[in-house]
Scaffold this motif. Structure first.
Motif, mmCIF file in Angstrom:
data_model
loop_
_atom_site.group_PDB
_atom_site.id
_atom_site.type_symbol
_atom_site.label_atom_id
_atom_site.label_comp_id
_atom_site.label_asym_id
_atom_site.label_seq_id
_atom_site.Cartn_x
_atom_site.Cartn_y
_atom_site.Cartn_z
ATOM 1 N N ARG A 4 5.067 8.347 4.015
ATOM 2 C CA ARG A 4 6.294 9.432 3.558
ATOM 3 C C ARG A 4 7.017 8.719 2.469
ATOM 4 N NH1 ARG A 4 11.625 9.559 5.369
ATOM 5 N NH2 ARG A 4 11.633 11.562 5.809
ATOM 6 N N ALA A 5 7.629 9.684 1.857
ATOM 7 C CA ALA A 5 8.301 9.533 0.665
ATOM 8 C C ALA A 5 9.654 10.209 1.013
ATOM 9 C CB ALA A 5 7.749 10.190 -0.646
ATOM 10 N N ALA A 6 10.738 9.491 0.244
ATOM 11 C CA ALA A 6 12.199 10.109 0.591
ATOM 12 C C ALA A 6 12.824 9.896 -0.734
ATOM 13 C CB ALA A 6 12.682 9.500 1.888
ATOM 14 N N THR A 66 9.885 0.681 2.910
ATOM 15 C CA THR A 66 9.663 0.014 4.204
ATOM 16 C C THR A 66 8.452 0.161 4.789
ATOM 17 O OG1 THR A 66 10.673 2.105 5.231
ATOM 18 C CG2 THR A 66 12.297 0.774 4.549
ATOM 19 N N ILE A 67 8.068 -0.971 5.719
ATOM 20 C CA ILE A 67 6.537 -0.959 6.145
ATOM 21 C C ILE A 67 6.755 -0.933 7.706
ATOM 22 C CG2 ILE A 67 4.474 -1.828 6.221
ATOM 23 C CD1 ILE A 67 4.759 -2.882 3.398
ATOM 24 N N GLY A 68 6.301 0.029 8.320
ATOM 25 C CA GLY A 68 6.630 -0.065 9.861
ATOM 26 C C GLY A 68 4.865 0.545 10.129
ATOM 27 N N TYR A 73 8.568 5.242 1.166
ATOM 28 C CA TYR A 73 8.897 5.043 -0.320
ATOM 29 C C TYR A 73 10.313 5.867 -0.456
ATOM 30 C CZ TYR A 73 3.882 3.959 -0.804
ATOM 31 O OH TYR A 73 2.517 3.195 -0.661
ATOM 32 N N TYR A 74 11.131 5.323 -0.976
ATOM 33 C CA TYR A 74 12.445 5.865 -1.215
ATOM 34 C C TYR A 74 12.701 5.716 -2.913
ATOM 35 C CZ TYR A 74 13.087 5.497 3.715
ATOM 36 O OH TYR A 74 13.100 5.555 5.091
ATOM 37 N N PHE A 75 13.209 6.778 -3.406
ATOM 38 C CA PHE A 75 13.321 7.157 -4.815
ATOM 39 C C PHE A 75 14.665 7.562 -5.132
ATOM 40 C CE2 PHE A 75 8.803 7.651 -4.001
ATOM 41 C CZ PHE A 75 8.310 6.939 -5.096
ATOM 42 N N LEU A 117 22.182 7.098 11.069
ATOM 43 C CA LEU A 117 21.451 7.168 9.801
ATOM 44 C C LEU A 117 20.030 6.558 10.198
ATOM 45 C CD1 LEU A 117 20.678 8.338 7.283
ATOM 46 C CD2 LEU A 117 21.999 6.732 6.252
ATOM 47 N N TYR A 118 18.842 7.166 10.058
ATOM 48 C CA TYR A 118 17.662 6.397 10.160
ATOM 49 C C TYR A 118 16.934 6.456 8.889
ATOM 50 C CZ TYR A 118 18.822 7.116 15.164
ATOM 51 O OH TYR A 118 19.285 6.956 16.331
ATOM 52 N N PRO A 119 16.232 5.350 8.549
ATOM 53 C CA PRO A 119 16.451 4.045 9.230
ATOM 54 C C PRO A 119 17.847 3.467 9.118
ATOM 55 C CG PRO A 119 14.953 3.658 7.319
ATOM 56 C CD PRO A 119 15.320 5.150 7.509
ATOM 57 N N GLU A 120 18.132 2.627 10.095
ATOM 58 C CA GLU A 120 19.507 2.033 10.373
ATOM 59 C C GLU A 120 19.719 0.811 9.002
ATOM 60 O OE1 GLU A 120 19.983 0.709 14.144
ATOM 61 O OE2 GLU A 120 20.479 2.933 15.072
ATOM 62 N N ALA A 121 18.540 0.208 8.994
ATOM 63 C CA ALA A 121 18.731 -0.945 8.060
ATOM 64 C C ALA A 121 18.940 -0.289 6.638
ATOM 65 C CB ALA A 121 17.485 -1.917 8.200
ATOM 66 N N LEU A 122 18.550 0.650 6.338
ATOM 67 C CA LEU A 122 18.531 1.103 5.002
ATOM 68 C C LEU A 122 19.965 1.734 4.766
ATOM 69 C CD1 LEU A 122 16.652 1.625 2.566
ATOM 70 C CD2 LEU A 122 16.029 3.720 3.288
ATOM 71 N N ALA A 123 20.575 2.188 5.753
ATOM 72 C CA ALA A 123 21.865 2.733 5.714
ATOM 73 C C ALA A 123 22.713 1.454 5.002
ATOM 74 C CB ALA A 123 22.246 3.203 6.841
ATOM 75 N N VAL A 124 22.647 0.483 5.464
ATOM 76 C CA VAL A 124 23.560 -0.670 5.127
ATOM 77 C C VAL A 124 23.118 -1.353 3.629
ATOM 78 C CG1 VAL A 124 24.017 -3.194 5.796
ATOM 79 C CG2 VAL A 124 23.881 -1.495 7.485
#
Length: 141
Positions: A4-6, A66-68, A73-75, A117-124
């Protein structure tokens, strides 16, 4: 899960997110969605901005991956036209989906660790990079 792309759209200290209410749980996600067959991640993020937020965007650099069970992908992006909150994707138009509600919202960046906020690690990571001045609106313009 497919890739996915975000988008990370920051404006005046606020981050564009999707507020989700599903099964009596309220949480937030970054605007975005699945990458279609043959579609580049950046093109998918642009398409999702129009579908979910009702806006066209100027795409900036990819800032996170992030890879799960799939790649995400985050832009960085900035809004160039449209009306925020006027998206007409199937999440808004198909009540039979049974996946709860979706609402585009602006959330103060400093509140990211106080909400689900998901993913949580990305919020930080977003909060840390924003505080360091690394996620500036229109940084690439």
């Amino acid at each position: 899960m497919r890739s996915r792309a975000a988008l990370l759209i920051v404006d005046n200290g606020h981050l564009a997110l999707i507020k989700r209410i599903c099964d009596d749980e309220t949480y937030y996600v970054f605007p975005g969605g699945g990458i279609e067959a043959g579609e580049l991640p950046q093109a998918a993020a642009e398409r999702e901005a129009l579908e979910e937020l009702g806006v066209k965007v100027e795409m900036g650099p990819q800032v996170f991956l992030t890879i799960g069970s799939g790649k995400e992908y985050y832009f960085l992006a900035s809004i160039t036209e449209g009306r925020f909150g006027s998206g007409s994707g199937e999440e808004y138009t198909d009540p039979e989906r049974g996946r709860g509600s979706y609402k585009p919202v602006w959330v103060p960046v400093e509140m990211l660790t106080a909400i689900s906020l998901y993913p949580e690690a990305l919020a930080v990571a977003v909060l840390r990079q924003y505080t360091a001045g690394e996620l500036q609106y229109n940084k690439w313009a």
